[in-house]
Design an enzyme around this catalytic site. Structure first.
Site, PDB file in Angstrom:
ATOM      1  N   TYR A 113     -31.313  33.896  -4.714  1.00 36.36           N
ATOM      2  CA  TYR A 113     -30.402  33.512  -3.631  1.00 36.36           C
ATOM      3  C   TYR A 113     -29.544  32.307  -4.022  1.00 36.36           C
ATOM      4  CZ  TYR A 113     -33.220  36.544  -0.689  1.00 36.36           C
ATOM      5  OH  TYR A 113     -33.857  37.616  -0.149  1.00 36.36           O
ATOM      6  N   ASP A 143     -44.984  44.894  -6.731  1.00 41.24           N
ATOM      7  CA  ASP A 143     -45.010  46.332  -6.405  1.00 41.24           C
ATOM      8  C   ASP A 143     -46.385  46.741  -5.897  1.00 41.24           C
ATOM      9  OD1 ASP A 143     -45.677  45.545  -8.970  1.00 41.24           O
ATOM     10  OD2 ASP A 143     -44.903  47.316  -9.974  1.00 41.24           O
TER      11      ASP A 143
END
Ligand code: NAD
Length: 364
Positions: free
Chosen positions: A142, A221
């Site tokens: 970000y 994941d």
């Protein structure tokens, strides 16, 4: 207690739900004999429209001089479909987090038993889930270098973390774990990403200072899969900005709806409290947004920024009682919800407020 609260409704349903969060803080002040003064300020699309800036200096001034912030959401469809827009509502939010040093985002994910049927996950998998996410908020892709090159044929974002950024959020997570089940799960992608390898190294080093807390590492994941398979296995989770963004939205399904999840962003100074949901243009103006995430954000504000644990518990208890009585907004209703128990935003806020106002004043 005398406190100054700035309300930042922002855009879309942010306007609708923060009105209810504020009403609850007013009710708490009146019942528990506190003096809360409120001020409002502009952020996001609303601020761009009137000043051209998603976080005007006047807003920042107020935020730097208050005791806590109740925030709604920012965003407008106009920008979602226009990637070329140079000035965007979300810039206001990112800048606010940076300017106020709000580096730790706490997201408690706890299912009210009454809502077991509202989630798309099986009740027997969900029951008893109680997770506290620590999402790092001021680093990662970000804020890393980004751009386009090769005549616009290539775009890149840089995932970047410093030791200091990882250390301070890890300390927050380990300290919180001591008040819970003494377990921390750190989520990264250290099998692929260098920034994740630094993340893991630093979290491991910090864990040495908390020998009573067990540390487990998960790749993002695998964590995403486990969260749905067995949410009860999670307690305190610490992760970076991007992974935290995605995992906490996934985890919102454990709490039944985005409309139920509150969050606190804290750092070295003032704390900011907001629902995890966005401005929800699809339901803006219909009066059907669930205000409970904003109301539960107000409960976090009372607890974390003001240390008013009984007042905070009273708000959570009032929400629980409304749900026990069968009241629902559309996002958390199920087939068994009778029509006369389906409430709009204002009515849901009023039900919670009514229960707080009937509490007797504490003796001094
Ligand atoms: P969203 O959270 O606004 O909405 C996702 C879905 O959940 C929608 O179907 C919405 O109707 C529903 N929903 C959200 N909050 C609800 C509530 N309180 N009650 C009932 N239903 C609720 O996410 P999105 O649709 O991806 O984004 C919409 C806008 O919000 C975008 O402009 C985005 O950039 C912005 N956004 C802002 C923030 C923030 O300010 N912190 C966070 C996320 C998204």
């Amino acid at each position: 207690m005398n406190k100054k609260i700035v309300v930042l409704p922002g855009d879309g349903i942010g306007q609708e739900v923060t009105a209810e969060g504020r009403a609850i803080l007013e009710a708490v002040a009146s019942v528990f004999d506190h003096q809360f003064s409120f001020d409002t300020a502009l952020i996001g699309h609303a601020a761009i429209e009137s000043t051209g800036d998603p976080l005007p200096e006047a807003t920042l001034d107020k935020l730097r001089n208050c005791d806590a912030i109740l925030f709604g959401a920012v965003g407008h469809p106009k920008y979602d479909n226009d990637p070329s827009a140079k000035i965007r509502p979300e810039q206001g939010l990112l800048k606010m987090r940076k300017e106020l040093g709000l580096y730790a985002n706490l997201r408690p994910i706890k299912l009210f038993d009454e809502l077991l049927g509202a989630s798309s996950i099986k009740p027997e998998v969900l029951k008893g889930s109680d997770i506290l996410f620590f999402r790092e908020l001021t680093g990662d892709v970000y804020f890393g270098e980004r751009g386009r090159r090769d005549n616009n044929l290539t775009a890149y974002d840089t995932m970047i973390y410093t030791r200091y950024e990882v250390e301070r959020i890890a300390h927050k997570a380990f300290a919180a774990a001591r008040t819970r089940r003494k377990k921390v799960m750190s989520v990264d992608k250290a099998n692929v990403l260098e920034s994740s390898r630094l993340w893991r190294e630093v979290v491991q080093a910090v864990s040495a200072e908390y020998p009573d807390v067990t540390l487990e590492h998960q790749f993002v994941d695998s964590a995403a899969m486990l969260l749905i398979k067995n949410p009860r296995a999670f307690d305190v989770v610490v992760t970076g900005n991007l992974f935290g963004d995605i995992l906490t939205d996934e985890a919102s399904q454990i709490a039944g709806s985005m409309g139920m999840l509150a969050s606190a962003s804290v750092g070295d100074r003032v704390g900011l409290y907001e629902p995890i949901h966005g401005s929800a243009h699809d339901i803006t103006g219909k009066g059907i947004a669930n205000p409970l995430a904003s109301i539960l954000s107000a409960a976090l504000l009372l607890d974390i920024s003001f240390g008013l644990k009984s007042e905070s518990d009273a708000v959570i208890e009032a929400v629980s009682s409304v749900l026990k009585d069968g009241y629902r907004t559309v996002d958390i209703k199920d087939e068994s919800t009778p029509k006369d128990k389906i409430l709009n935003t204002r009515q849901m806020g009023e039900q919670v407020e009514k229960r707080i106002r009937t509490l007797s004043k504490p003796a001094h």
